[in-house]
Scaffold this motif. Structure first.
Motif, mmCIF file in Angstrom:
data_model
loop_
_atom_site.group_PDB
_atom_site.id
_atom_site.type_symbol
_atom_site.label_atom_id
_atom_site.label_comp_id
_atom_site.label_asym_id
_atom_site.label_seq_id
_atom_site.Cartn_x
_atom_site.Cartn_y
_atom_site.Cartn_z
ATOM 1 N N ASP A 141 0.849 -1.188 0.000
ATOM 2 C CA ASP A 141 0.000 0.000 0.000
ATOM 3 C C ASP A 141 0.888 1.242 0.000
ATOM 4 O O ASP A 141 2.014 1.214 0.511
ATOM 5 N N ARG A 142 0.353 2.339 -0.548
ATOM 6 C CA ARG A 142 1.199 3.519 -0.759
ATOM 7 C C ARG A 142 0.639 4.746 -0.057
ATOM 8 O O ARG A 142 -0.545 5.062 -0.172
ATOM 9 N N PHE A 143 1.553 5.460 0.611
ATOM 10 C CA PHE A 143 1.185 6.688 1.317
ATOM 11 C C PHE A 143 0.726 7.771 0.347
ATOM 12 O O PHE A 143 -0.146 8.588 0.682
ATOM 13 N N PRO B 245 -4.970 5.806 0.488
ATOM 14 C CA PRO B 245 -4.362 4.485 0.350
ATOM 15 C C PRO B 245 -5.427 3.401 0.173
ATOM 16 O O PRO B 245 -6.598 3.605 0.499
ATOM 17 N N ASN B 246 -5.015 2.234 -0.317
ATOM 18 C CA ASN B 246 -5.973 1.188 -0.670
ATOM 19 C C ASN B 246 -6.642 0.531 0.532
ATOM 20 O O ASN B 246 -7.848 0.299 0.539
ATOM 21 N N THR B 247 -5.876 0.210 1.563
ATOM 22 C CA THR B 247 -6.395 -0.579 2.678
ATOM 23 C C THR B 247 -6.912 0.326 3.791
ATOM 24 O O THR B 247 -6.532 1.510 3.884
ATOM 25 N N TYR B 248 -7.743 -0.255 4.660
ATOM 26 C CA TYR B 248 -8.195 0.541 5.803
ATOM 27 C C TYR B 248 -7.034 0.911 6.726
ATOM 28 O O TYR B 248 -6.930 2.092 7.120
ATOM 29 N N PRO B 249 -6.127 -0.004 7.110
ATOM 30 C CA PRO B 249 -4.986 0.428 7.924
ATOM 31 C C PRO B 249 -4.166 1.525 7.240
ATOM 32 O O PRO B 249 -3.654 2.420 7.912
#
Length: 488
Positions: free
Chosen positions: A131-133, A138-142
């Motif tokens: 995932d990318r800042f 960003p793509n994921t919930y975290p």
């Protein structure tokens, strides 16, 4: 008929204190419902902004109704049917994290913001180091949460009083611990610096939560009759049961900031949620898993119908009161009250819960929900718990005689097919071993450590009991055997 909106249901302006990832039925009928009551009765004085955390779907219905909607709770309370509705005004706005990124990011920097709530499904709290800042978002919930917290920390120059309280309700064990671990790892992968990592530790509180309420969602089949009763049209109405429980575990005491118990709401703040998790899994979920295979093989298709059979209801209650509750650590009166509530929930006339849907992945469910009670009972009493032992035989009978078809097991009940879905090794086992004598199949199944994590044939007397019960069920049918052994 007039549609529900802010003109029909005005509310005072309240500061945005909650950012909620997920606009689905559960959070609206659970968290936002409770916050609405806290605004009225405990001076919470806060509103919620819903965040759509995925790129597809629409928020049009929320904007058309100014985020007003109704929660309709129906079920049995103290054995009597109740129906109660509440018009919700706690939600201030709904924002798309993708198509409205700037607006979403601005909410994260509000001075009044204090809480993050999420329900992004069990698959939502996962670490993806790719995932990318630089993505917005960003793509994921975290990933979304990590970037949000970093930009908030930067905006307020890392002031410790601008940290947030994070309340995930995703149905995984220790959800807050898992989410915190993901966020901290992404902070390292993205090189966000020691100052940010320190701020996460000192300023933010990641809670682990346990939630419990059956939310049946939008009542499509009866919605027009419900609108007639309300006197207005509501395309966001959500239905559920009256029962609810929210257990919030955190290292720091946050109870003063969420005055939910002050309103009589079923919210428990604790530094250890495990006894409550164990109570729910062993009593509520364990009840389902222990009686459902037998009830289905007795000819029932839905929980309510099975509960109206005195023999099956008595079987379930004796399982809980005589065999499960003695193995748990919470006060007995509390456990009995919870078990009594379970019976009422299963007899809710407004919920149509298919037995076969509960049977999904029954072997792993039995291991997690029933096996600990069985082993705990044997250890403390030195004898077998008859009902829990019988539930294992009933589970085997449910899977017996099936044939693999399209990745599932097709079995028959009174000549009519039904389909079971489980892990492939489980389905393969029953497809390959059902022709064996009952005792041999029971021995092979119960000794399979990949199914149970141990060899259950080593439990004194268990193999004999299960094999004899299974043989009797296959020869004479479930109802005849249950009547003979448990009355009815």
């Amino acid at each position: 008929m007039e549609r529900l909106n802010a003109q029909l249901l005005p509310a005072p302006e309240r500061p945005v204190r909650v950012l909620q990832f997920g606009e689905g039925n559960f959070l609206r009928a659970f968290v936002d419902y409770m916050l609405d009551i806290a605004n009225e009765k405990a001076g919470f004085n806060g509103s919620v902004v819903l965040v759509k955390p995925i790129p597809f779907g629409s928020l049009n219905a929320f904007h058309e109704q100014d985020c007003r909607y109704t929660v309709l709770l129906r079920g049995l309370v103290d054995g009597k049917p109740v129906e109660m509705s509440r018009k919700i005004t706690s939600v201030h706005d709904a924002v798309d994290a993708y198509s409205e990124y700037e607006k979403y990011a601005a909410y994260a920097k509000l001075d009044t913001l204090r809480f993050i709530v999420s329900n992004t499904t069990e698959a939502g709290i996962v670490l993806d180091e790719s995932d990318r800042f630089d993505l917005c978002p960003p793509n994921t919930y975290p990933g979304k949460l990590c970037k949000l917290l970093y930009e908030r920390a930067e905006a307020f120059d890392y002031a410790t009083d601008k940290g947030l309280i994070i309340l995930p309700v995703e149905l995984i064990d220790d959800n807050g611990i898992a989410l915190r671990r993901c966020v901290k790892q992404l902070a390292k992968v993205w090189n966000l610096g020691e100052r940010f990592e320190k701020w996460l530790d000192e300023a933010c509180v990641f809670t682990s939560t346990l939630v419990d309420r059956i939310v049946t969602g939008y009542p499509r089949d009866e919605v027009e009759a419900i609108w007639e009763k309300f006197g207005y049209e509501d395309r966001l109405v959500v239905t559920g049961e009256p029962f609810a429980l929210w257990v919030i575990e955190s290292e720091k005491d946050i109870s003063g900031e969420l005055p939910l118990p002050d309103c009589g709401l079923p919210v428990i703040f604790t530094d250890n949620q495990k006894p409550y998790k164990q109570r729910k899994v062993r009593i509520l979920n364990g009840a389902h898993t222990s009686f459902v295979p037998a009830a289905f093989l007795c000819g029932y298709d839905y929980v309510l119908d099975a509960m109206n059979d005195d023999m099956i209801q008595t079987f379930m209650q004796k399982t809980l009161y005589n065999e499960v509750i003695p193995t748990l650590s919470l006060p007995v009166d509390d456990l009995k009250a919870f078990a009594e509530a379970v019976t009422g929930r299963f007899k809710n006339p407004y919920i149509k819960h298919a037995l076969l849907s509960i049977c999904l992945n029954s072997v792993s469910k039995w291991r997690a929900r029933c096996m600990p009670s069985l082993l705990g009972y044997v250890e403390s009493k030195g004898e077998l718990p008859e009902h829990l032992a019988f539930s294992l035989a009933a589970l085997m009978a449910l899977y017996h005689g099936g044939q693999l078809k399209d990745g599932a097991l097709e079995c028959t009940r009174e000549g009519k097919p039904y389909t079971l879905r489980d892990d492939a090794p489980v389905l393969t086992f029953f497809a390959e071993n059902s022709a064996k004598p009952a005792r041999e199949m029971a021995r092979l199944f119960m000794s399979n450590e990949s199914f149970f994590g141990q060899d259950l044939t080593q439990v004194p007397g268990l193999l004999d009991y299960v094999a004899n019960a299974l043989e009797a069920i296959l020869e004479r049918g479930m109802r005849a055997v249950m009547t003979e052994r448990f009355g009815g």
